[in-house]
Scaffold this active site. Structure first.
Site, short mmCIF file in Angstrom:
data_model
loop_
_atom_site.label_atom_id
_atom_site.label_comp_id
_atom_site.label_asym_id
_atom_site.label_seq_id
_atom_site.Cartn_x
_atom_site.Cartn_y
_atom_site.Cartn_z
N GLU A 35 0.95 -1.10 0.09
CA GLU A 35 0.02 -0.06 -0.03
C GLU A 35 0.78 1.20 0.02
O GLU A 35 1.71 1.30 0.80
CB GLU A 35 -0.91 -0.01 1.21
CG GLU A 35 -1.74 1.12 1.51
CD GLU A 35 -2.90 1.15 2.40
OE1 GLU A 35 -2.60 0.27 3.30
OE2 GLU A 35 -3.38 2.08 2.55
N ARG A 260 5.72 -12.96 9.41
CA ARG A 260 6.08 -11.92 9.09
C ARG A 260 7.44 -11.81 9.82
O ARG A 260 7.68 -12.44 10.68
CB ARG A 260 5.36 -10.67 9.41
CG ARG A 260 4.80 -10.49 10.86
CD ARG A 260 3.73 -9.60 10.99
NE ARG A 260 4.06 -8.27 10.54
CZ ARG A 260 3.50 -7.55 9.56
NH1 ARG A 260 2.42 -8.05 8.86
NH2 ARG A 260 3.81 -6.43 9.38
N LYS A 270 4.56 0.33 8.98
CA LYS A 270 4.40 1.85 8.18
C LYS A 270 3.64 2.80 9.46
O LYS A 270 4.23 3.91 9.31
CB LYS A 270 3.96 1.80 7.19
CG LYS A 270 4.54 0.99 5.93
CD LYS A 270 3.98 1.33 4.62
CE LYS A 270 3.75 0.15 3.99
NZ LYS A 270 2.34 -0.20 3.56
P1 ATP Z 1 2.79 -2.09 7.61
O1 ATP Z 1 2.04 -2.49 8.61
O2 ATP Z 1 4.24 -1.85 7.84
O3 ATP Z 1 2.02 -1.10 6.57
P2 ATP Z 1 1.55 -3.75 5.67
O4 ATP Z 1 1.65 -5.39 5.57
O5 ATP Z 1 0.28 -2.95 6.02
O6 ATP Z 1 2.58 -3.40 6.76
P3 ATP Z 1 1.74 -3.27 2.90
O7 ATP Z 1 2.25 -2.21 2.32
O8 ATP Z 1 0.38 -3.98 2.96
O9 ATP Z 1 1.95 -3.43 4.37
O10 ATP Z 1 2.63 -4.80 2.74
C1 ATP Z 1 3.12 -5.19 1.44
C2 ATP Z 1 3.55 -6.58 1.64
O11 ATP Z 1 4.48 -6.73 2.47
C3 ATP Z 1 2.33 -7.69 2.00
O12 ATP Z 1 2.44 -8.67 1.28
C4 ATP Z 1 2.88 -7.76 3.66
O13 ATP Z 1 2.32 -8.94 3.84
C5 ATP Z 1 4.12 -7.74 3.28
N1 ATP Z 1 4.88 -7.35 4.58
C6 ATP Z 1 4.57 -6.32 5.42
N2 ATP Z 1 5.31 -6.21 6.67
C7 ATP Z 1 6.07 -7.49 6.52
C8 ATP Z 1 6.94 -7.87 7.32
N3 ATP Z 1 7.18 -7.36 8.60
N4 ATP Z 1 7.43 -9.24 7.26
C9 ATP Z 1 7.14 -9.81 6.07
N5 ATP Z 1 6.37 -9.34 5.10
C10 ATP Z 1 5.77 -8.08 5.25
MG MG Z 2 -1.17 -2.14 5.27
#
Ligand code: ATP
Ligand code: MG
Length: 551
Positions: A35, A260, A270
């Site tokens: 995102e 994760r 984020k």
């Molecule tokens: P955040 O909470 O940091 O915004 P998110 O999962 O909401 O993380 P996205 O932008 O939706 O962030 O993530 C893109 C991809 O990265 C998704 O497939 C998510 O599962 C993966 N991802 C995010 N954080 C991690 C992590 N700590 N370890 C492994 N994969 C991750």
């Molecule tokens: Mg997210």
């Protein structure tokens, strides 16, 4: 680009099995779906290395898809930064997509669900919906709007799209099962009204699709074969499959969840990282203490080290915390192999070698890498006055101290053995100069009849170049700072030390931005991407030579 043969993991086993059974006509297509609501962090690097790595390993392809369904928080600045990060990590996407490219199709699919009596317009308030949803122990209750006629639903949904209602007045829900043991299946929301401008579609839409509905449809439209996501989406998988089954999309990707990354002494979210930036607890997203990809990059971490890290931690189904030292070890291993050696003095004290002529000039040759002859060598000027680090001299040495003491001897690295005869201090008692003599018979030779154990690094005072050297350490003292009462309290007060009057050997002044070096005895450093310029030398320490946290 794969650095070495990838190790097996449960996802690769699933894909091997699929290929053996001829599933997906032998295709392997993955995607990385961030995102654009912030900068990527090292957790995302794990997902990037997995998705792109699998595509490479199987001769398949991997798309980059921006999941831009929440216009309030998203911005082009972030999507541009994400592209730069993925490229910097060494990966190239096959196709670039935005979930917003599918808004028309998603709308048509929603109409299809309404026509099949699989979706309805809900007009209860968010609070009422929450109450009716039930709990883990109690089933939910059907909404009074659940039995609206298809005609009524079609009409209301179209008017939602046309902007006739305000935010929160209605939502579109899937009609699944209010008694399901899985709360995600209790008539989840598919669309909400949001009268805000979208970074790409402007004010075309008054309604936006929800993540769970958008994600599976986008995967199917792109013919993704394996949709890899983190474990928190495991409970969403029945919904993923329900939507695709109901819509009878031509392809039905398989969602597979993995653990994760959680890294000690930092936070990988984020939403939390943006807080650090907004509360000015760090100097922006690329502060070298941030676990963001641009922060790590500015700190001096390399794509090779990050890819190696992702490979070493592996892919599993179990959530586990990884120690920061694992990441640091990857960094040391890479730079120990590749970085040229240099000398720099962080906190200089002047050493005057009284046994030399005032205009003594001697050119010594230093190899750039002790284990790699092909790295070549460079000249190092030796003059009557040199700087050494204040740490390398002590008037009141602790036991076993092997560096310079009054009346003692030490070797200047790659140069002569010197003896300290006199300590010069200013009015406040601070040591400002050491007067020493050198033993001319010790260049490349052990001194006669005595042992000199200590070796210190040094830089010619005449030829050395001033530099700012920034030393970094872990941003948080806490292993899990997300649990701390306030981030401000959890921050490591020693996470950044600026050595503003460092002196570096002359060859370093001309280093290009983002060049890595080992400063002998001090660690691995990089020229700062932004602040290092001709005439202004600025270096960041990526990592010390040894793990200083292991106690
Ligand atoms: P955040 O909470 O940091 O915004 P998110 O999962 O909401 O993380 P996205 O932008 O939706 O962030 O993530 C893109 C991809 O990265 C998704 O497939 C998510 O599962 C993966 N991802 C995010 N954080 C991690 C992590 N700590 N370890 C492994 N994969 C991750
Ligand atoms: Mg997210």
């Amino acid at each position: 680009m794969t650095d070495s043969k990838p190790t097996a993991n449960f996802i690769r086993n699933i894909i091997d099995e699929d290929l053996k059974n001829g599933k997906n006509d032998g295709r392997v297509v993955t995607r990385f779906p961030p995102e654009p609501n912030g900068y990527l962090h090292i957790g995302h690097a794990k997902s990037i290395c997995l998705n792109f790595g699998i595509a490479q390993q199987y001769g398949g392809s991997c798309n980059l898809r921006f999941d831009d369904t929440n216009p309030v928080k998203e911005d082009i600045e972030y999507s541009e930064a994400i592209k730069a990060d993925v490229s910097w990590l060494g990966f190239q996407w096959n196709e670039l997509h935005h979930a917003s490219d599918y808004f028309d199709q998603l709308y048509d699919f929603a109409v299809q669900l309404i026509k099949a009596d699989k979706a309805y317009v809900e007009s209860s308030s968010a609070e009422e919906m929450r109450t009716m949803r039930g709990t883990l122990k109690e089933p939910g209750k059907p909404s009074p709007y659940r039995n609206r006629s298809i005609e009524q639903n079609l009409d209301l949904f179209e008017r939602m799209k046309n902007g006739e209602f305000e935010d929160g007045e209605h939502v579109l829900r899937a009609k699944i099962d209010m008694a399901s043991g899985n709360i995600n299946m209790r008539d989840p929301t598919l669309y909400r009204i949001r009268k805000v401008e979208h970074m790409r579609t402007g004010d075309k839409w008054s309604i936006y699709p929800m993540y769970d509905y958008t994600h599976c449809v986008s995967d199917a439209l792109e013919n993704i074969t394996h949709s890899l996501c983190t474990l928190e989406f495991e409970d969403h998988r029945p919904l993923y499959d329900w939507v695709l089954d109901e819509l009878q999309t031509p392809s039905h990707p398989q969602q597979i969840e993995f653990a994760r990354l959680s890294l000690e002494h930092t936070m990988l979210s984020k939403r939390r990282l943006i807080q650090l930036v907004e509360e000015n607890l760090v100097d922006g997203w690329d502060d070298p203490r941030m676990p963001t990809i641009i922060g790590l990059r500015r700190r001096g971490f390399t794509p090779e080290a990050l890819r190696d890290f992702c490979e070493r931690i592996g892919i599993t189904k179990n959530d586990a915390w990884i120690e920061m030292s694992v990441l640091e070890t990857c960094m040391r291993d890479h730079l120990n192999r590749d970085a040229h050696r240099r000398m720099a003095v962080l906190d200089p004290i002047k050493v005057v070698i009284t046994s030399l002529d005032d205009n003594h000039e001697q050119e010594l040759t230093f190899s750039n890498h002790p284990q790699d002859e092909s790295a070549g060598s460079r000249p190092i000027p030796f003059t009557k006055e040199v700087f050494i680090d204040s740490d390398d001299f002590s008037e009141d040495p602790p036991p076993k101290y092997q560096r310079l003491v009054p009346g003692g001897e030490v070797r200047l690295r790659g140069c002569y053995v010197i003896k300290c005869n006199e300590v010069i201090k200013d009015d406040t008692g601070k040591v400002i100069e050491l007067h020493c003599t050198h033993d001319p018979d010790t260049l490349g030779k052990k001194p006669e009849g005595r042992k000199v154990k200590g070796v210190v690094h040094w830089v010619s005072a005449k030829h050395g170049v001033p530099a700012e050297i920034r030393l970094y350490d872990r941003l948080f003292t806490e292993i899990n700072p997300a649990k701390a009462e306030s981030f401000a309290d959890a921050i490591n007060p020693d996470s950044r030390t600026i050595m503003a009057s460092a002196i570096i050997e002359p060859s370093l002044a001309a280093a290009e931005p983002e060049t890595h070096f080992q400063f002998e005895r001090l660690g691995y450093f990089v020229t700062d991407r932004h602040d290092h310029k001709p005439g202004t030398a600025v270096f960041n320490r990526a990592v010390t030579l040894r793990d200083t946290w292991a106690k």
